[in-house]
Design a protein around this motif. Structure first.
Motif, PDB file in Angstrom:
ATOM      1  N   ALA A  82       0.847  -1.197   0.000  1.00  0.00           N
ATOM      2  CA  ALA A  82       0.000   0.000   0.000  1.00  0.00           C
ATOM      3  C   ALA A  82       0.878   1.240   0.000  1.00  0.00           C
ATOM      4  CB  ALA A  82      -0.933  -0.018   1.205  1.00  0.00           C
ATOM      5  N   SER A  83       1.730   1.347  -0.984  1.00  0.00           N
ATOM      6  CA  SER A  83       2.640   2.493  -1.061  1.00  0.00           C
ATOM      7  C   SER A  83       1.873   3.754  -1.443  1.00  0.00           C
ATOM      8  CB  SER A  83       3.728   2.218  -2.097  1.00  0.00           C
ATOM      9  OG  SER A  83       3.165   2.146  -3.392  1.00  0.00           O
ATOM     10  N   GLY A  84       2.496   4.867  -1.219  1.00  0.00           N
ATOM     11  CA  GLY A  84       1.878   6.143  -1.566  1.00  0.00           C
ATOM     12  C   GLY A  84       1.565   6.263  -3.045  1.00  0.00           C
ATOM     13  N   SER A  85       2.467   5.771  -3.875  1.00  0.00           N
ATOM     14  CA  SER A  85       2.231   5.869  -5.322  1.00  0.00           C
ATOM     15  C   SER A  85       1.054   4.982  -5.753  1.00  0.00           C
ATOM     16  CB  SER A  85       3.494   5.507  -6.111  1.00  0.00           C
ATOM     17  OG  SER A  85       3.919   4.201  -5.803  1.00  0.00           O
ATOM     18  N   ARG A  86       0.910   3.815  -5.144  1.00  0.00           N
ATOM     19  CA  ARG A  86      -0.243   2.949  -5.461  1.00  0.00           C
ATOM     20  C   ARG A  86      -1.541   3.626  -5.032  1.00  0.00           C
ATOM     21  NH1 ARG A  86       0.342  -2.941  -6.100  1.00  0.00           N
ATOM     22  NH2 ARG A  86      -1.687  -3.009  -5.120  1.00  0.00           N
ATOM     23  N   LEU A  87      -1.539   4.208  -3.836  1.00  0.00           N
ATOM     24  CA  LEU A  87      -2.744   4.895  -3.350  1.00  0.00           C
ATOM     25  C   LEU A  87      -3.087   6.092  -4.228  1.00  0.00           C
ATOM     26  CD1 LEU A  87      -2.066   4.683   0.478  1.00  0.00           C
ATOM     27  CD2 LEU A  87      -3.720   3.349  -0.841  1.00  0.00           C
ATOM     28  N   LEU A  88      -2.075   6.835  -4.655  1.00  0.00           N
ATOM     29  CA  LEU A  88      -2.309   7.966  -5.550  1.00  0.00           C
ATOM     30  C   LEU A  88      -2.930   7.499  -6.864  1.00  0.00           C
ATOM     31  CD1 LEU A  88      -2.047  10.940  -6.342  1.00  0.00           C
ATOM     32  CD2 LEU A  88       0.288  10.428  -7.123  1.00  0.00           C
ATOM     33  N   CYS A  89      -2.436   6.409  -7.406  1.00  0.00           N
ATOM     34  CA  CYS A  89      -2.993   5.881  -8.660  1.00  0.00           C
ATOM     35  C   CYS A  89      -4.453   5.450  -8.488  1.00  0.00           C
ATOM     36  CB  CYS A  89      -2.143   4.724  -9.170  1.00  0.00           C
ATOM     37  SG  CYS A  89      -0.518   5.250  -9.766  1.00  0.00           S
ATOM     38  N   ILE A  90      -4.776   4.843  -7.354  1.00  0.00           N
ATOM     39  CA  ILE A  90      -6.170   4.460  -7.090  1.00  0.00           C
ATOM     40  C   ILE A  90      -7.046   5.700  -6.997  1.00  0.00           C
ATOM     41  CG2 ILE A  90      -7.717   3.426  -5.372  1.00  0.00           C
ATOM     42  CD1 ILE A  90      -5.443   1.399  -4.830  1.00  0.00           C
ATOM     43  N   ILE A  91      -6.555   6.731  -6.341  1.00  0.00           N
ATOM     44  CA  ILE A  91      -7.313   7.987  -6.245  1.00  0.00           C
ATOM     45  C   ILE A  91      -7.544   8.566  -7.635  1.00  0.00           C
ATOM     46  CG2 ILE A  91      -7.164  10.394  -5.459  1.00  0.00           C
ATOM     47  CD1 ILE A  91      -5.756   9.239  -2.911  1.00  0.00           C
ATOM     48  N   LEU A  92      -6.534   8.498  -8.494  1.00  0.00           N
ATOM     49  CA  LEU A  92      -6.691   8.999  -9.862  1.00  0.00           C
ATOM     50  C   LEU A  92      -7.734   8.191 -10.630  1.00  0.00           C
ATOM     51  CD1 LEU A  92      -2.958   9.730 -10.738  1.00  0.00           C
ATOM     52  CD2 LEU A  92      -4.782  11.410 -10.343  1.00  0.00           C
ATOM     53  N   ILE A  93      -7.723   6.874 -10.460  1.00  0.00           N
ATOM     54  CA  ILE A  93      -8.734   6.030 -11.119  1.00  0.00           C
ATOM     55  C   ILE A  93     -10.126   6.424 -10.642  1.00  0.00           C
ATOM     56  CG2 ILE A  93      -9.679   3.688 -11.292  1.00  0.00           C
ATOM     57  CD1 ILE A  93      -6.742   2.671 -11.143  1.00  0.00           C
ATOM     58  N   LEU A  94     -10.288   6.531  -9.330  1.00  0.00           N
ATOM     59  CA  LEU A  94     -11.610   6.880  -8.779  1.00  0.00           C
ATOM     60  C   LEU A  94     -12.040   8.276  -9.221  1.00  0.00           C
ATOM     61  CD1 LEU A  94     -11.285   5.344  -5.199  1.00  0.00           C
ATOM     62  CD2 LEU A  94     -12.539   4.436  -7.168  1.00  0.00           C
ATOM     63  N   GLY A  95     -11.092   9.200  -9.304  1.00  0.00           N
ATOM     64  CA  GLY A  95     -11.416  10.538  -9.810  1.00  0.00           C
ATOM     65  C   GLY A  95     -11.898  10.501 -11.244  1.00  0.00           C
ATOM     66  N   GLY A  96     -11.264   9.671 -12.056  1.00  0.00           N
ATOM     67  CA  GLY A  96     -11.707   9.511 -13.441  1.00  0.00           C
ATOM     68  C   GLY A  96     -13.089   8.903 -13.540  1.00  0.00           C
ATOM     69  N   VAL A  97     -13.372   7.911 -12.696  1.00  0.00           N
ATOM     70  CA  VAL A  97     -14.693   7.276 -12.688  1.00  0.00           C
ATOM     71  C   VAL A  97     -15.765   8.295 -12.306  1.00  0.00           C
ATOM     72  CG1 VAL A  97     -16.121   5.598 -11.453  1.00  0.00           C
ATOM     73  CG2 VAL A  97     -13.873   4.936 -12.286  1.00  0.00           C
ATOM     74  N   VAL A  98     -15.507   9.072 -11.264  1.00  0.00           N
ATOM     75  CA  VAL A  98     -16.476  10.092 -10.840  1.00  0.00           C
ATOM     76  C   VAL A  98     -16.633  11.146 -11.931  1.00  0.00           C
ATOM     77  CG1 VAL A  98     -16.895  11.945  -9.170  1.00  0.00           C
ATOM     78  CG2 VAL A  98     -16.116   9.702  -8.383  1.00  0.00           C
ATOM     79  N   GLY A  99     -15.521  11.553 -12.531  1.00  0.00           N
ATOM     80  CA  GLY A  99     -15.597  12.536 -13.618  1.00  0.00           C
ATOM     81  C   GLY A  99     -16.418  12.045 -14.795  1.00  0.00           C
ATOM     82  N   LEU A 100     -16.246  10.781 -15.170  1.00  0.00           N
ATOM     83  CA  LEU A 100     -17.039  10.228 -16.273  1.00  0.00           C
ATOM     84  C   LEU A 100     -18.519  10.152 -15.925  1.00  0.00           C
ATOM     85  CD1 LEU A 100     -14.654   7.412 -17.506  1.00  0.00           C
ATOM     86  CD2 LEU A 100     -15.404   9.417 -18.804  1.00  0.00           C
ATOM     87  N   LYS A 101     -18.810   9.874 -14.680  1.00  0.00           N
ATOM     88  CA  LYS A 101     -20.218   9.803 -14.249  1.00  0.00           C
ATOM     89  C   LYS A 101     -20.885  11.158 -14.446  1.00  0.00           C
ATOM     90  CE  LYS A 101     -23.924   9.442 -11.493  1.00  0.00           C
ATOM     91  NZ  LYS A 101     -25.087  10.083 -12.021  1.00  0.00           N
ATOM     92  N   PHE A 102     -20.198  12.224 -14.052  1.00  0.00           N
ATOM     93  CA  PHE A 102     -20.806  13.557 -14.149  1.00  0.00           C
ATOM     94  C   PHE A 102     -20.731  14.140 -15.553  1.00  0.00           C
ATOM     95  CE2 PHE A 102     -20.061  13.362  -9.513  1.00  0.00           C
ATOM     96  CZ  PHE A 102     -21.389  13.514  -9.129  1.00  0.00           C
ATOM     97  N   ALA A 103     -19.840  13.620 -16.375  1.00  0.00           N
ATOM     98  CA  ALA A 103     -19.729  14.106 -17.749  1.00  0.00           C
ATOM     99  C   ALA A 103     -20.714  13.405 -18.683  1.00  0.00           C
ATOM    100  CB  ALA A 103     -18.304  13.910 -18.255  1.00  0.00           C
ATOM    101  N   ALA A 104     -21.284  12.281 -18.241  1.00  0.00           N
ATOM    102  CA  ALA A 104     -22.174  11.499 -19.116  1.00  0.00           C
ATOM    103  C   ALA A 104     -23.534  12.124 -19.265  1.00  0.00           C
ATOM    104  CB  ALA A 104     -22.329  10.081 -18.582  1.00  0.00           C
TER     105      ALA A 104
END
Length: 104
Positions: A82-104
C-alpha cells in the motif's frame, strides 16, 4: 437504473478478479464456479447498462471500479503493498470514474 446496474457490475468484476486468485488457476471447483458466475453476471449487467449509457463511459467506469476495488481489497485483506504511489494511482482512477459519471 443504468448507473446502479453498472456499479453492481463493477462490484461483481471485483469478485471475478478475486475469484481467479482463490481458484488457484481454476484448479479448485467451488472458487472456479463462483469466478465464472461473477464474471458472466458482471458482463451481462454491463451490457444492460450500456443500453442507455455511452459505451466508452460505461466500460471505463466498469473497469475503473473493478481495478480500484480489487487493488483496495488486495491491500486491506491480502497484504498487497500500500505504497503512496499505489494509493495515488487508485485515487486517480476513482477521480476519473467520478468525472465520467458527471460528464455522461
Amino acid at each position: 437504473m443504468a448507473w446502479l446496474l453498472l456499479v453492481v457490475a463493477g462490484i461483481l468484476e471485483i469478485g471475478f478478479a478475486l475469484g481467479m486468485k482463490s481458484s488457484q488457476g481454476f484448479t479448485r471447483l467451488v472458487p472456479s464456479l463462483l469466478t465464472v458466475v461473477s464474471g458472466l453476471s458482471s458482463v451481462v449487467l454491463l451490457s444492460f447498462s450500456l443500453r442507455s449509457l455511452p459505451v466508452g463511459t460505461g466500460y471505463a467506469v466498469w473497469t475503473g471500479i473493478g481495478a480500484a476495488g480489487t487493488a483496495i481489497f488486495g491491500m486491506i485483506m491480502l497484504g498487497d503493498p500500500a505504497s503512496g504511489s499505489r494509493l495515488l494511482c487508485i485515487i486517480l482512477i476513482l477521480g476519473g470514474v467520478v468525472g465520467l459519471k458527471f460528464a455522461a
